[in-house]
Design an enzyme around this catalytic site. Structure first.
Site, PDB file in Angstrom:
ATOM      1  N   CYS A 113       0.635  -1.545   0.082  1.00  0.00           N
ATOM      2  CA  CYS A 113      -0.063  -0.151   0.514  1.00  0.00           C
ATOM      3  C   CYS A 113       0.625   1.280  -0.024  1.00  0.00           C
ATOM      4  O   CYS A 113       0.555   2.368  -0.586  1.00  0.00           O
ATOM      5  CB  CYS A 113      -1.246   0.309   1.267  1.00  0.00           C
ATOM      6  SG  CYS A 113      -1.642  -1.480   1.362  1.00  0.00           S
ATOM      7  N   HIS A 252      -3.176   6.859   2.911  1.00  0.00           N
ATOM      8  CA  HIS A 252      -3.963   5.263   2.558  1.00  0.00           C
ATOM      9  C   HIS A 252      -5.160   5.391   2.848  1.00  0.00           C
ATOM     10  O   HIS A 252      -5.314   5.617   3.835  1.00  0.00           O
ATOM     11  CB  HIS A 252      -2.660   3.897   2.695  1.00  0.00           C
ATOM     12  CG  HIS A 252      -3.514   3.180   2.708  1.00  0.00           C
ATOM     13  ND1 HIS A 252      -3.745   2.725   1.038  1.00  0.00           N
ATOM     14  CD2 HIS A 252      -3.580   1.759   3.446  1.00  0.00           C
ATOM     15  CE1 HIS A 252      -3.914   1.311   0.938  1.00  0.00           C
ATOM     16  NE2 HIS A 252      -3.791   0.985   1.847  1.00  0.00           N
ATOM     17  N   ASN A 282      -9.946  -0.078  -0.240  1.00  0.00           N
ATOM     18  CA  ASN A 282      -9.064  -0.416  -0.036  1.00  0.00           C
ATOM     19  C   ASN A 282      -8.103  -0.722  -1.430  1.00  0.00           C
ATOM     20  O   ASN A 282      -8.160  -2.104  -1.657  1.00  0.00           O
ATOM     21  CB  ASN A 282      -8.192  -0.916   1.652  1.00  0.00           C
ATOM     22  CG  ASN A 282      -6.571  -0.900   0.694  1.00  0.00           C
ATOM     23  OD1 ASN A 282      -5.587  -0.841   0.712  1.00  0.00           O
ATOM     24  ND2 ASN A 282      -6.531  -1.581   2.423  1.00  0.00           N
TER      25      ASN A 282
HETATM   26  N1  ACO Z   1     -19.111  -8.605   8.591  1.00  0.00           N
HETATM   27  C1  ACO Z   1     -18.921  -8.273  10.580  1.00  0.00           C
HETATM   28  N2  ACO Z   1     -18.344  -9.530  11.311  1.00  0.00           N
HETATM   29  C2  ACO Z   1     -16.932  -9.517  11.372  1.00  0.00           C
HETATM   30  C3  ACO Z   1     -16.909  -9.400   9.499  1.00  0.00           C
HETATM   31  C4  ACO Z   1     -17.270  -8.518   8.524  1.00  0.00           C
HETATM   32  N3  ACO Z   1     -16.936  -8.037   7.333  1.00  0.00           N
HETATM   33  N4  ACO Z   1     -15.823  -9.337   9.639  1.00  0.00           N
HETATM   34  C5  ACO Z   1     -14.978  -9.753  10.866  1.00  0.00           C
HETATM   35  N5  ACO Z   1     -16.502  -9.606  11.744  1.00  0.00           N
HETATM   36  C6  ACO Z   1     -15.941  -9.867  13.247  1.00  0.00           C
HETATM   37  C7  ACO Z   1     -14.870 -10.850  13.782  1.00  0.00           C
HETATM   38  O1  ACO Z   1     -15.236 -11.697  13.137  1.00  0.00           O
HETATM   39  C8  ACO Z   1     -14.765 -10.651  15.289  1.00  0.00           C
HETATM   40  O2  ACO Z   1     -16.279 -11.372  15.874  1.00  0.00           O
HETATM   41  P1  ACO Z   1     -15.604 -12.102  17.177  1.00  0.00           P
HETATM   42  O3  ACO Z   1     -16.070 -10.464  17.975  1.00  0.00           O
HETATM   43  O4  ACO Z   1     -17.427 -12.532  17.557  1.00  0.00           O
HETATM   44  O5  ACO Z   1     -14.619 -12.969  17.250  1.00  0.00           O
HETATM   45  C9  ACO Z   1     -15.378  -8.752  15.037  1.00  0.00           C
HETATM   46  O6  ACO Z   1     -16.200  -8.662  13.628  1.00  0.00           O
HETATM   47  C10 ACO Z   1     -14.511  -7.743  15.495  1.00  0.00           C
HETATM   48  O7  ACO Z   1     -13.103  -8.160  14.772  1.00  0.00           O
HETATM   49  P2  ACO Z   1     -12.381  -7.238  14.395  1.00  0.00           P
HETATM   50  O8  ACO Z   1     -11.280  -8.030  13.938  1.00  0.00           O
HETATM   51  O9  ACO Z   1     -11.635  -7.685  15.665  1.00  0.00           O
HETATM   52  O10 ACO Z   1     -12.882  -6.167  14.337  1.00  0.00           O
HETATM   53  P3  ACO Z   1     -11.940  -4.754  13.578  1.00  0.00           P
HETATM   54  O11 ACO Z   1     -12.981  -3.874  14.550  1.00  0.00           O
HETATM   55  O12 ACO Z   1     -10.355  -4.822  14.323  1.00  0.00           O
HETATM   56  O13 ACO Z   1     -11.700  -4.253  12.908  1.00  0.00           O
HETATM   57  C11 ACO Z   1     -10.956  -4.195  10.246  1.00  0.00           C
HETATM   58  C12 ACO Z   1     -11.834  -5.770  12.096  1.00  0.00           C
HETATM   59  C13 ACO Z   1     -11.666  -3.624   9.408  1.00  0.00           C
HETATM   60  C14 ACO Z   1      -9.983  -5.837   9.630  1.00  0.00           C
HETATM   61  C15 ACO Z   1      -9.812  -3.892  10.781  1.00  0.00           C
HETATM   62  O14 ACO Z   1      -8.845  -4.769  11.926  1.00  0.00           O
HETATM   63  C16 ACO Z   1      -9.113  -2.955  10.063  1.00  0.00           C
HETATM   64  O15 ACO Z   1      -8.914  -2.595   9.178  1.00  0.00           O
HETATM   65  N6  ACO Z   1      -7.236  -3.598  10.422  1.00  0.00           N
HETATM   66  C17 ACO Z   1      -6.238  -2.849   9.618  1.00  0.00           C
HETATM   67  C18 ACO Z   1      -6.647  -3.342   7.763  1.00  0.00           C
HETATM   68  C19 ACO Z   1      -5.922  -2.854   7.480  1.00  0.00           C
HETATM   69  O16 ACO Z   1      -5.569  -1.352   6.832  1.00  0.00           O
HETATM   70  N7  ACO Z   1      -4.635  -3.935   6.299  1.00  0.00           N
HETATM   71  C20 ACO Z   1      -3.817  -3.231   5.268  1.00  0.00           C
HETATM   72  C21 ACO Z   1      -3.552  -2.706   4.478  1.00  0.00           C
HETATM   73  S1  ACO Z   1      -3.383  -3.724   3.593  1.00  0.00           S
HETATM   74  C22 ACO Z   1      -2.901  -4.135   1.900  1.00  0.00           C
HETATM   75  O17 ACO Z   1      -1.208  -3.729   2.388  1.00  0.00           O
HETATM   76  C23 ACO Z   1      -2.923  -4.527   0.478  1.00  0.00           C
END
Ligand code: ACO
Length: 325
Positions: A113, A252, A282
Site C-alpha cells: 500500500c 492510504h 482499499n
Molecule cells: N462482517 C461482520 N462481522 C465481521 C466481519 C464482517 N465483514 N469481519 C469480522 N467480523 C467480526 C469478527 O469475526 C469479530 O467477531 P468476534 O468478536 O465474534 O470474534 C468481530 O467482527 C470483530 O473483529 P475485529 O477483527 O476485532 O474487528 P476490527 O474492529 O479490528 O475491524 C478490520 C476489522 C476492519 C479488518 C480492522 O482491524 C482493520 O481495518 N485493520 C487494518 C486493515 C489494514 O489496514 N490492512 C492493511 C493494508 S492492506 C495491504 O497492504 C494489501
C-alpha cells in the site's frame, strides 16, 4: 539538486460496483458492520478480461494528456503493484509497450500500500540527479484477484483501480521531503503464503486457499496508526515544517478509523483530510494515488498548498511525502 514535482495525473476505476448490500448476499456481514468498522460503502471490480496493466494503461493515458506530454517523452516508467498481470514480465514492461513509450526504461516496485509513495520517491531521485527528465509513476491493483471471497474478515475491504502521475522537473514547489520505512519482521501480519518460490502453486495450496490475502487486521491497525503518524512527522520535519503547515493529508485508504486516528494524532481536522474510501475501499498502491487525483479534480488542492501523502502496508512498509503544489 533539481526541484521535482507532479505535472500531470489521471486515474481509471473499473465500471463494476460491488456494494455492501451485494456483500451481504455473499458472506455473513452487514452494511452497518462494514460502514461503522471501515467507512467503506462500495468498491470497484474489474471485468473478466481486465488485468492490472489494462487499468494502468488507461490511467497513464489520462496522466500524459494532463501533463501535455507524449509517450515518447517518457524516460522512466515505474509501476507500484502487488497484483501484476503475471510473475513476469513486469506490468511496467507491458505498459511501456502499450503506450509505445519507446524511450523509457521500466520496472515494477512491490511495496504494497506504500507502493505509490516508494515509486514517486524513486522517480524523484532519477530526475533530481539528472539521469532522466520525465517519469511516469503508477499505482495499479486488481486486489479482487487475490481476495478470498469466502472470508468476511478481508473480502469487505478491497477493491480494484489505478492512478498515474507524470513526474518532472518543476520551477517551484514540488516534492519537499519524504520518509520511507520498513520492518520485515512483521511479515506474518499480512501476506499471501503461496504462489512464490517458498510455496509454489500446487493442488494442496489451492485447496487450502493459500493464494489469497491472509491478514491479522487487529494487530495491523495499531501499527498502521503509529507508522503513518511517524512517517508524516518525520517527512514534515525534513521539510522544516510541522502539521500546522499541512493543507491536505492524502492518506492510504485502508480504514476510516485508522485515518481518523492518524489525523487526530497529527492535530488535523477531518476537513483537512481527503477520503475516497467510501467509494473504492482499499486499493493498495492505487489508494493514495487515486485519492490525490480525486482531490485535485475536486479542487481540494490549490497552488502553494502543502500536501502530505502518507501510507503503510504489508511488509510492513510505510512512507510519507511532503509536496508543495
Ligand atoms: N462482517 C461482520 N462481522 C465481521 C466481519 C464482517 N465483514 N469481519 C469480522 N467480523 C467480526 C469478527 O469475526 C469479530 O467477531 P468476534 O468478536 O465474534 O470474534 C468481530 O467482527 C470483530 O473483529 P475485529 O477483527 O476485532 O474487528 P476490527 O474492529 O479490528 O475491524 C478490520 C476489522 C476492519 C479488518 C480492522 O482491524 C482493520 O481495518 N485493520 C487494518 C486493515 C489494514 O489496514 N490492512 C492493511 C493494508 S492492506 C495491504 O497492504 C494489501
Amino acid at each position: 539538486m533539481k526541484k521535482v514535482g507532479i505535472i500531470g495525473i489521471g486515474e481509471y476505476l473499473p465500471k463494476k460496483v460491488l456494494t455492501n448490500a451485494d456483500l451481504e448476499r455473499m458472506v455473513d456481514t452487514s452494511d452497518e458492520w462494514i460502514t461503522t468498522r471501515t467507512g467503506i460503502k462500495e468498491r470497484r471490480l474489474v471485468a473478466k478480461d481486465e488485468a492490472t496493466s489494462d487499468l494502468a494503461i488507461k490511467a497513464s493515458e489520462k496522466a500524459l494528456k494532463d501533463a501535455k506530454l507524449k509517450p515518447e517523452d517518457l524516460d522512466l516508467i515505474i509501476v507500484a503493484t502487488i497484483t501484476p498481470d503475471m510473475q513476469f514480465p513486469s506490468v511496467a514492461c507491458l505498459l511501456q509497450s502499450a503506450l509505445k513509450a519507446k524511450n523509457a526504461v521500466s520496472f515494477d516496485i512491490a511495496a504494497a500500500c506504500a507502493g505509490f509513495i516508494y515509486a514517486l520517491v524513486t522517480a524523484q531521485q532519477f530526475i533530481a540527479g539528472g539521469s532522466y527528465r520525465n517519469a511516469l509513476v503508477v499505482g495499479s491493483e486488481v486486489l479482487s484477484s487475490i481476495t478470498d471471497w469466502q472470508d468476511r474478515n478481508t473480502c469487505v475491504l478491497f477493491g480494484d483501480g489505478a492512478a498515474a502521475a507524470v513526474v518532472s522537473q518543476v520551477q517551484s514547489g514540488g516534492i519537499l521531503a519524504s520518509h520511507l520505512g520498513v520492518d520485515g519482521s512483521f511479515e506474518e501480519l499480512l501476506k499471501i503464503p503461496a504462489g512464490g518460490s517458498r510455496m509454489p502453486a500446487s493442488q494442496k495450496t489451492v485447496e487450502q486457499r493459500m493464494h489469497y490475502i491472509k491478514m491479522r487486521g487487529n494487530e495491523l491497525f495499531k501499527h498502521a496508526v503509529n507508522l503513518m503518524v511517524e512517517a508524516a512527522e518525520l517527512a514534515l520535519q525534513k521539510a522544516s515544517l510541522n502539521s500546522s503547515d499541512v493543507d491536505l493529508l492524502v492518506p492510504h485508504q485502508a480504514n476510516i478509523r485508522i485515518i481518523q486516528a492518524v489525523a487526530k494524532r497529527l492535530r488535523l481536522r477531518m476537513d483537512q483530510v481527503y477520503l475516497n474510501i467510501q467509494r473504492y475501499g482499499n486499493m493498495s498502491s492505487a489508494s493514495a494515488a487515486t485519492a490525490l487525483c480525486d482531490a485535485l479534480t475536486e479542487g481540494r488542492i490549490k497552488k502553494g498548498d502543502i500536501v502530505v501523502l502518507d501510507a503503510f502496508g504489508a511488509g510492513l512498509v510505510w512512507g510519507a511525502c511532503v509536496i508543495k503544489w
